[in-house]
Design an enzyme around this catalytic site. Structure first.
Site, mmCIF file in Angstrom:
data_model
loop_
_atom_site.group_PDB
_atom_site.id
_atom_site.type_symbol
_atom_site.label_atom_id
_atom_site.label_comp_id
_atom_site.label_asym_id
_atom_site.label_seq_id
_atom_site.Cartn_x
_atom_site.Cartn_y
_atom_site.Cartn_z
ATOM 1 N N CYS A 74 0.784 -1.251 0.000
ATOM 2 C CA CYS A 74 0.000 0.000 0.000
ATOM 3 C C CYS A 74 0.809 1.290 0.000
ATOM 4 O O CYS A 74 0.733 2.073 -0.931
ATOM 5 C CB CYS A 74 -0.891 0.084 1.241
ATOM 6 S SG CYS A 74 -1.988 -1.282 1.480
ATOM 7 N N HIS A 130 -2.864 7.152 3.602
ATOM 8 C CA HIS A 130 -1.788 6.209 3.959
ATOM 9 C C HIS A 130 -0.392 6.667 3.556
ATOM 10 O O HIS A 130 0.481 5.849 3.265
ATOM 11 C CB HIS A 130 -2.077 4.815 3.368
ATOM 12 C CG HIS A 130 -1.533 3.711 4.231
ATOM 13 N ND1 HIS A 130 -1.381 2.419 3.810
ATOM 14 C CD2 HIS A 130 -1.081 3.743 5.509
ATOM 15 C CE1 HIS A 130 -0.869 1.688 4.779
ATOM 16 N NE2 HIS A 130 -0.679 2.466 5.835
#
Ligand SMILES: *[C@@H]1O[C@H](CO)[C@@H](O)[C@H](O)[C@H]1NC(C)=O
Ligand SMILES: *[C@@H]1O[C@H](CO)[C@@H](O)[C@H](O)[C@H]1NC(C)=O
Ligand SMILES: *[C@@H]1O[C@H](CO)[C@@H](O)[C@H](O)[C@H]1NC(C)=O
Ligand SMILES: *[C@@H]1O[C@H](CO)[C@@H](O)[C@H](O)[C@H]1NC(C)=O
Ligand SMILES: *[C@@H]1O[C@H](CO)[C@@H](O)[C@H](O)[C@H]1NC(C)=O
Ligand SMILES: *[C@@H]1O[C@H](CO)[C@@H](O)[C@H](O)[C@H]1NC(C)=O
Ligand SMILES: *[C@@H]1O[C@H](CO)[C@@H](O)[C@H](O)[C@H]1NC(C)=O
Length: 551
Positions: A74, A130
């Site tokens: 990610c 993120h």
């Protein structure tokens, strides 16, 4: 004489009109990121198990990116999208950013929305960030986005929006910097869809729109409810006998519906015919209960956070009426870092003026179906985990592995047998109908022609018994064009190729900066912040870690 002057005048008028027309014709860019979606989870790669008609409709009408690579995890992937740089060049190459880590994507980096802002775009982000949030200056609305409805960490529960990660458990859902308590109980995929539709409806068309929509789906939620989905949707997939996969199907089908709703909203607003839609996964799928999830990369090897093809060959499509040669399988080699220059060029900018990035523009190659200028892909170098991989030409070299080799295998389901692929559904779904309205829907024949070409077949009867390369003990080399499933390790037969790829790897390694990871800061624990993940660094003079938490 007079004639000449008039011609000049008319010409200059013509040019200024064209100029204005070009200015206002900058495409709206809708960049949709699916989280943890596997190669074999979309219908257009050959699985018949879970219908993804809206995603498929865009794929067949645009380009199926079939030689497209992402990074394996990610945070590194999102950093690559935002900067156009390999994670080794931003210090983001090792694992993820934690909510209690006093770290973010370095503020010295210029991000994609900031480049697009220079070209006149209005930028919005919906969903997952993120890339750091311990101080507000790392959060999206301080980095080129006008608004953010979404979350800061790597995942959250789709209904109550809390994220459980070391060292705590807290709410993670915001509107800009405000905590969105009022959204409690509303399914994340729906929240993000509605916000995206709202942005499209309210967008002032005097500016082109950049909408970065990063879904929670199909990432797992918290361990107590790993695959959250509405009961009726889960029930509609009762034909899938594996309960995890059944729930996964429900999470995925909500994501697919979102793609349909966004496409429809663009059509309703009259923006679709001047839009560019990217749909991409961030990394390979977590199969076989990895991360408590049930994705499939079949027949590719490995999973998320491995450098096998299953971890790095991504499901993606590019759709736009601006593509000169659409309705095809794009064989152009492309990497996630290429989006930044590609989108800048598609938006009428000049990516050649951007120095110091790893991205190679693919706009001309993709639009005109010309050869890609990308010959190499550095998949990653992570000296902490001890793994690295690189593709040069048709060869891929892997060095070291993750999880002590326990995810170095092939995982199903194949989804090829016992299910039916419904082509009519692709015509009848919201995205299909929206495309039909602007005369861009793919025909049944185009779909039937394209799908087999996008399907990878590997002639192995049982992958699970193939062990021919042990990354714990040796280097592995694959001819990735002939052997996309990484079955035949050719390292022993081609020592000169191994040497050349090691040399290339080494030359990338020389340019790497150390990973920026920091120990977790106990002050970031949500238990000190009314059980919310916060920008805790803004409340301390030093803003950094003091005590080490080992994770
Ligand atoms: C975020 O801030 C922007 C700019 O001030 C504002 O236009 C927008 O409505 C805010 N977004 C949300 C979701 O509150
Ligand atoms: C859209 O933006 C233009 C230029 O800033 C402005 O003149 C116009 O009033 C805006 N339209 C709406 C509906 O807000
Ligand atoms: C069901 O799917 C999960 C996730 O992919 C997998 O771990 C599990 O082994 C499957 N169960 C059976 C009985 O096949
Ligand atoms: C590849 O790079 C060369 C040299 O910069 C350039 O002339 C050419 O147009 C590029 N090809 C594509 C398809 O972008
Ligand atoms: C890693 O795997 C090897 C071989 O499969 C095994 O011998 C070794 O004990 C494992 N190491 C760890 C730390 O689990
Ligand atoms: C994969 O196999 C199918 C079924 O045999 C075939 O139609 C298709 O052309 C093959 N795909 C490729 C890329 O070879
Ligand atoms: C990269 O370089 C560092 C030293 O600068 C070395 O420790 C490491 O092993 C190298 N990694 C690879 C994959 O070659």
């Amino acid at each position: 004489m007079i004639l000449l002057r008039d011609t000049a005048w008319i010409l200059s008028l013509f040019y200024s009109v064209t100029l204005i027309a070009c200015e206002t014709r900058k495409p709206n860019i809708i960049f949709i990121v699916a989280d943890d979606l596997g190669w074999n989870d979309v219908g257009f790669h050959g699985s018949n198990q879970i219908p993804t008609p809206n995603i498929d409709a865009l794929a067949y009408s645009g380009l199926i990116l079939n030689n497209y690579y992402v990074t394996a995890l990610c945070t590194p992937s999102r950093s690559a999208i935002m900067t156009g740089k390999y994670p080794i060049h931003t210090g983001m190459q090792h694992m993820i950013v934690y909510g209690a880590e006093a770290r973010g994507l370095p503020l010295t980096e210029k991000l994609l929305p900031q480049y697009l802002q220079d070209l006149g775009y209005e930028n919005h982000i919906v969903g997952k960030w993120h890339l750091g949030s311990y101080k507000r200056e790392y959060t999206p609305t301080f980095r080129g986005f006008k608004s953010h409805l979404g979350y800061w960490t790597g995942h959250h529960d789709y209904n109550e929006h809390t994220a459980m990660e070391t060292p705590g458990w807290g709410l993670d859902m915001r509107r800009n910097l405000s905590i969105a308590y009022d959204l409690h109980g509303k399914y994340s995929t729906d929240v993000f869809t509605e916000e995206s539709v709202r942005i499209i409806k309210n967008h002032n068309i005097s500016k082109p729109l950049f909408l970065y929509l990063a879904h929670a789906a199909v990432h797992s939620g918290n361990p107590y409810n790993p695959l959250p989905a509405p009961d009726d949707v889960v029930k509609s997939f009762s034909f899938i006998k594996n309960y995890s996969r059944q729930r996964f199907a429900a999470v995925l089908s909500k994501l697919d519906q979102s793609v349909g709703a966004v496409t429809q909203a663009l059509a309703d607003r009259g923006l679709l015919s001047n839009s560019l839609i990217v749909f991409t996964t961030d990394n390979g799928g977590p199969a076989n209960n990895f991360n408590l999830n049930a994705a499939s990369n079949f027949p590719l090897k490995g999973v998320k956070n491995t450098l096998w093809e299953g971890g790095v060959r991504g499901s993606a499509l590019l759709w736009s009426p601006l593509i000169r040669k659409p309705n095809r399988i794009a064989k152009q080699r492309m990497h996630l870092v290429d989006w930044l220059p590609t989108l800048i060029d598609a938006a009428g900018g000049d990516s050649r003026q951007i120095m110091d990035i790893d991205g190679v523009t693919q706009w001309k190659a993709l639009s005109n179906n010309e050869p890609s200028n990308r010959t190499e892909i550095l998949h990653n170098i992570d000296d902490i985990l001890g793994n690295a991989a690189i593709t040069v030409g048709s060869w891929k070299l892997l060095k070291g592995t993750t999880y002590n080799g326990s995810w170095d295998n092939w995982y199903g389901p194949s989804g090829r047998t016992g299910y039916h692929y419904n082509v009519q559904q692709i015509m009848d779904c919201p995205a299909g109908k929206a495309l039909l309205r602007i005369n861009k829907a793919a025909t049944v024949q185009q779909i039937l022609d394209m799908r087999p070409q996008a399907t990878i077949n590997c002639s192995i009867s049982d992958f699970s018994h193939q062990v021919n390369c042990n990354l714990l003990e040796e280097l592995c080399l694959f001819n990735i064009e002939e052997d996309p499933c990484e079955v035949n390790n050719k390292a022993k037969s081609f020592p000169d190729v191994v040497a050349h790829l090691l040399e290339r790897l080494d030359s990338y390694n020389k340019t790497a900066i150390p990973p920026g990871n920091l120990p977790l800061d106990p002050r970031g624990n949500p238990k000190y912040w009314n059980h919310v993940w916060t920008n805790f660094g803004d409340y301390f003079p030093d803003g950094g870690a003091t005590t080490v938490i080992n994770i």
